[in-house]
Design an enzyme around this catalytic site. Structure first.
Site, PDB file in Angstrom:
ATOM      1  N   LEU A  31       0.808  -1.220   0.000  1.00  0.00           N
ATOM      2  CA  LEU A  31       0.000   0.000   0.000  1.00  0.00           C
ATOM      3  C   LEU A  31       0.846   1.278   0.000  1.00  0.00           C
ATOM      4  CD1 LEU A  31      -2.893  -0.992   2.458  1.00  0.00           C
ATOM      5  CD2 LEU A  31      -2.809  -1.231  -0.031  1.00  0.00           C
ATOM      6  N   TYR A 139      14.468   3.796 -14.290  1.00  0.00           N
ATOM      7  CA  TYR A 139      13.211   3.053 -14.328  1.00  0.00           C
ATOM      8  C   TYR A 139      13.205   2.046 -15.474  1.00  0.00           C
ATOM      9  CZ  TYR A 139       8.355   1.998 -15.408  1.00  0.00           C
ATOM     10  OH  TYR A 139       7.196   1.340 -15.720  1.00  0.00           O
ATOM     11  N   LYS A 143      13.456  -2.269 -15.272  1.00  0.00           N
ATOM     12  CA  LYS A 143      12.494  -3.193 -15.887  1.00  0.00           C
ATOM     13  C   LYS A 143      13.190  -4.140 -16.859  1.00  0.00           C
ATOM     14  CE  LYS A 143       8.299  -2.170 -14.364  1.00  0.00           C
ATOM     15  NZ  LYS A 143       7.367  -3.173 -13.812  1.00  0.00           N
TER      16      LYS A 143
END
Length: 325
Positions: A31, A139, A143
């Site tokens: 969360l 980023y 990935k």
């Protein structure tokens, strides 16, 4: 049962809403960027981090998990440049922990959410999966590292995977119950709609001298529910042994300029935007448009939502929730 890591986030929550129609689902989410209000009541929720081997071990020991769908990654390009440690820690190191744990429990099927950022600044108008990967920020590199790790783990340990490279996810569930709610918000369509709702003074356009018909950069948008359907098609193909160890682009095959997106948001809302032109942002490609021929041919996926329908669904959600800001 299917384990969805990041199932309380924007794309993960839309996937879970579709997936519970046919599968039992366990959600793991810390969360940090997801929202409890996006959780689907028909799914089991475990609060925890994908880098916590104990929490992961408890899940695999408690539930008969047959596949994992991974959505839990930090994804802000600018932040990744300012704080690369955060991105390599969460997107790579923590992902290694979950991959190691699932293999230890003999779970060998994974669907991995990746990004068009792996392509960097391509020199083609339409990007297919054969284009070279030359990411220009941490980023995109994080990935691509996991994509390479998946390939290596497949060879060494028999891991089965499908990688899905998103272009620009957009829109909200047609019910208006869940939608895009990032803090901070960086995506164009919600930024425009928040401005039209009076939550922002203006909308900034970064660059007006690109090689496009109106000088603003061009992007490819795909509805979040279309993305969810693609994940389910990929999961079914992987579980049935029809496809594995491959990469698919997920986009619409059409490009729209920033000004065209603002124009359509104005048309849908009936409101007028205040546009502020600013300098280009470093590293922003002029055009990013996907070819989705491979996923259409091999999995039968076609995006169903038009750009207007994408914006109408987002506008419905933003009006209902007041942007939740």
């Amino acid at each position: 049962m299917i384990l969805v890591i990041g199932g309380a986030g924007y794309i993960g929550s839309h996937l879970v809403r579709e997936l519970v129609e046919t599968e039992q689902v366990v959600i793991l989410d810390n969360l940090s960027t997801g929202h409890e209000k996006l959780l689907i009541k028909d799914a089991i929720f475990v609060k925890g981090d994908l880098g916590d081997s104990k929490v992961l071990g408890d899940i695999f020991n408690t539930y008969p998990i047959k596949a994992v769908m991974h959505f839990a990654a930090n994804s802000l390009v600018g932040e990744s440049i300012k704080d690369p440690y955060k991105y390599y820690q969460n997107n790579v190191a923590s992902a290694l922990t979950f991959l190691h744990t699932m293999l230890k429990h003999d779970v060998k099927n994974v669907i991995f959410s990746s990004t068009a950022a792996t392509y960097g600044i391509p020199n083609v108008d339409i990007i297919d999966e054969a284009c070279s990967n030359q990411p220009i920020n941490p980023y995109g590199r994080s990935k691509l590292m996991i994509e390479q790790i998946l390939e290596d783990f497949s060879i060494a340990y028999g891991l089965n995977y499908i990688v899905l490279r998103y272009f620009n996810a957009a829109g909200a569930h047609i019910s208006g119950e869940i939608g895009e709610d990032h803090i901070p918000e960086t995506h164009l369509i919600p930024l425009i709609l928040e401005h039209l709702l009076g939550l922002r003074d203006s909308i900034s356009i970064f660059g007006s001298d690109y090689d496009s018909k109106d000088g603003t950069c061009i992007r490819d948008y795909v509805h979040v529910t279309d993305l969810a359907r693609a994940h389910i098609l990929a999961l079914n193909a992987l579980m049935r042994g029809k496809k594995k160890n491959t990469v698919y682009n997920l986009g619409s095959g059409k490009g729209y300029s920033v000004n065209e997106i603002i124009d359509l948001c104005e048309s849908v809302s009936g409101l007028k935007a205040t546009r502020i032109y600013a300098d280009r942002r470093p590293g922003d490609p002029a055009k990013l448009v996907a070819s989705y021929k491979k996923v259409k041919s091999e999995l039968g996926w076609d995006p169903k939502f038009t750009l207007e329908e994408i914006i109408r669904s987002a506008w419905k959600w933003h009006r209902k929730n007041g942007g939740n800001k």
